[in-house]
Scaffold this active site. Structure first.
Site, PDB file in Angstrom:
ATOM      1  N   GLY A  43       0.813  -1.223   0.000  1.00 46.38           N
ATOM      2  CA  GLY A  43       0.000   0.000   0.000  1.00 46.38           C
ATOM      3  C   GLY A  43       0.841   1.265   0.000  1.00 46.38           C
ATOM      4  N   CYS A  45       1.769   3.135   2.425  1.00 48.05           N
ATOM      5  CA  CYS A  45       2.785   3.158   3.482  1.00 48.05           C
ATOM      6  C   CYS A  45       4.131   2.624   2.989  1.00 48.05           C
ATOM      7  CB  CYS A  45       2.287   2.350   4.679  1.00 48.05           C
ATOM      8  SG  CYS A  45       3.562   1.989   5.876  1.00 48.05           S
ATOM      9  N   LYS A  54      10.994   7.311   5.493  1.00 44.03           N
ATOM     10  CA  LYS A  54      11.882   7.060   6.639  1.00 44.03           C
ATOM     11  C   LYS A  54      13.289   6.695   6.189  1.00 44.03           C
ATOM     12  CE  LYS A  54       8.985   8.489   8.280  1.00 44.03           C
ATOM     13  NZ  LYS A  54       7.599   8.851   7.969  1.00 44.03           N
ATOM     14  N   HIS A 447      20.067   2.889  32.612  1.00 43.27           N
ATOM     15  CA  HIS A 447      20.863   4.117  32.581  1.00 43.27           C
ATOM     16  C   HIS A 447      22.115   3.886  31.751  1.00 43.27           C
ATOM     17  CE1 HIS A 447      22.602   7.877  33.929  1.00 43.27           C
ATOM     18  NE2 HIS A 447      23.734   7.229  34.197  1.00 43.27           N
TER      19      HIS A 447
END
Ligand code: NAD
Length: 474
Positions: A43, A45, A54, A447
């Site tokens: 499609g 996209c 992107k 972290h």
């Protein structure tokens, strides 16, 4: 509950909504026909939207970072752009993914028909194949997943390749010297960023007072500031009154809200002012499916139209016109057809603008809360206090969470900053799982990562964020 997966169904349109529906239907044991004009599923996209843009945005980010690297003691020469190679990188990405979907479709024994469908009645489709042959096929249920197309502004209709919609812009035929982008939404800012990184002088014209009208202003601000540096100009409260082909460029008349006008010549113009649903499916009037005022096919929470044999999903049934919403609707429709007790009623659908910085949000926005007079506690964690953001030299980001002040539930999350698009999924999960501020604060985040800013935002809710000092009252 009656459950029947022994059904013969058709899916019209093989975008992220249609192919997700078709694949699940096959997995549930249904006999599936998937109809689309392209050679493989994918499609808009995959062929002309999310995926190629992107790939180009990835390259744009690399170029922008190579400029910034000077501040870190590394200087690169100006990039040499091999446009043919860049295009082939983008095209190979598309080929790889759509080819993969073709394989997945075959593996599931889906009958993939390259062609276009027309209704003969609620359960029969006349399919015109790409070779011109026609076939009449009957089904138990039909799912419409026909998507959307770029909206057109009559004043900006000119028959020249210099005038582009998103498809034309993604073709990347050249690197124009100047580009006018009409519409400061998702497409305008994403593709404007690509062209600006490649060296085009980009001017964005937005008719409203701010870019990305659906997002909170404080989240848009850091993006706006960075785009101001990248672009030649951002003109808010401005429209394009007319365009004229002058052979050597397009002369555009920009009209500001106060009535003042300015004429400027551009090499190319990108019109990105929204999309329109593809609901004009031939023969749809032979079914009981209804199309509403704004052109969307009307459906209930099971994605069923007013015709019990016809379902519709994705862009063609309403906003937000996002691939991930379409896929979930597609899967819900198939489950409903299979007799499962389901409804499409998400608490949050994430939105991501893949600019640099990225902008992402889900659930309730602060603007919405204000408009609805809803009492919320808004907390913000500036990325200037994030170790990871500082190591990336990207302190301009911000993470914000909206909480229900009584129940302490997470109602909405907004993030602006590098990688916000990946981070927002945690917000969606928090909202869907009805997480409380304490749940998020007590969830140990690794972290040093940007994801810690979500945890610390929840700590801000209690006034005890480690990296923000808040003087005691009194
Ligand atoms: P959009 O709705 O995001 O933005 C259109 C912008 O154009 C708005 O800001 C609007 O105010 C402005 N506008 C409208 N008419 C104008 C005019 N005459 N002059 C100047 N400005 C005008 O639409 P889009 O950027 O075309 O994208 C369409 C849709 O595609 C999006 O709504 C989104 O659903 C989808 N999309 C999503 C992504 C993503 O998820 N990252 C990327 C691209 C597109």
């Amino acid at each position: 509950m009656t459950e029947s997966t022994n059904l013969n169904i058709a899916v019209v349109g093989a975008g992220p909504g249609g192919y997700a529906a078709a694949f699940l239907a096959a997995d549930l044991g249904m006999t599936v026909t998937l109809i689309d004009p392209e050679v493989n599923p994918g499609g808009v996209c995959l062929y002309r939207g999310c995926i190629p843009s992107k790939a180009l945005l990835h390259v744009a980010k690399l170029i922008e970072e190579s400029h910034q690297a000077k501040d870190w003691g590394i200087e690169f020469a100006s990039p040499k752009i091999d446009l043919a190679r860049l295009r082939s990188f983008k095209e190979n990405v598309v080929k790889k993914l759509t080819g993969g979907l073709g394989v997945l479709s075959k593996q599931r024994k889906i009958h993939y028909v390259k062609g276009r469908a027309e209704f003969e009645n609620s359960t029969t489709l006349q399919v015109t194949k790409s070779n011109g042959s026609q076939e009449s096929l009957s089904f138990d249920k039909i799912i419409l997943a026909t998507g959307s197309r770029p909206a057109i502004v009559p004043a900006l209709k000119l028959d020249t390749p210099r005038m582009m919609d998103s498809t034309g812009a993604l073709n990347l035929e050249d690197i124009p010297g100047t580009l006018l982008v009409v519409g400061g939404g998702y497409i305008g800012l994403e593709l404007g960023s690509v062209y600006a990184a490649l060296g085009t002088r980009v001017t964005v014209v937005e008719m409203l007072p701010g870019l990305l009208p659906g997002a909170d202003r404080d989240l848009v601000l850091p993006l706006h500031k960075r785009l101001e540096k990248m672009f030649d100009g951002i003109r808010l409260n401005t429209t394009v009154a007319s365009v004229q082909d002058e052979g050597n460029g397009i002369r555009a008349t920009l009209k500001a809200q106060d009535g003042t006008t300015q004429e400027k010549l551009f090499d190319r113009v990108l019109v990105s002012v929204g999309r329109k649903p593809n609901s004009e499916i031939p023969g749809i009037e032979k079914t009981r499916a209804q199309v509403g005022e704004r052109g969307f096919i009307q459906v209930n929470k099971q994605l069923q139209t007013d015709d019990p044999d016809v379902y519709a999903i994705g862009d063609v049934v309403g906003e937000p016109m996002l691939a991930h919403k379409a896929s979930h609707e597609g899967r819900t429709a198939v489950e409903a057809i299979a007799g499962h007790k389901v409804a499409f009623e998400p608490n949050a659908i994430p939105a991501v603008v893949f600019t640099d910085p990225e902008l992402a949000w889900c659930g309730l926005t602060e603007t919405q809360a204000q408009n609805e007079n809803r009492e919320v506690k808004v907390v913000k964690f500036p990325w200037a206090a994030s170790g990871r953001a500082i190591t990336l030299d990207r302190p301009e980001g911000m993470t914000k969470i909206l909480f229900d002040p009584q129940t302490e539930r997470v109602l909405g999350v907004g993030i602006v900053g590098a990688g916000a698009g990946e981070m927002i999924a945690e917000g969606v999960l928090a909202i869907e799982m009805a997480a409380l501020a304490r749940d998020v604060a007590l969830t140990i985040h690794p972290h040093p990562t940007l994801s810690e800013t979500v945890m610390e935002s929840a700590e801000v809710f209690f006034g005890t964020s480690t990296h923000i000092y808040r003087p005691k009252r009194g």
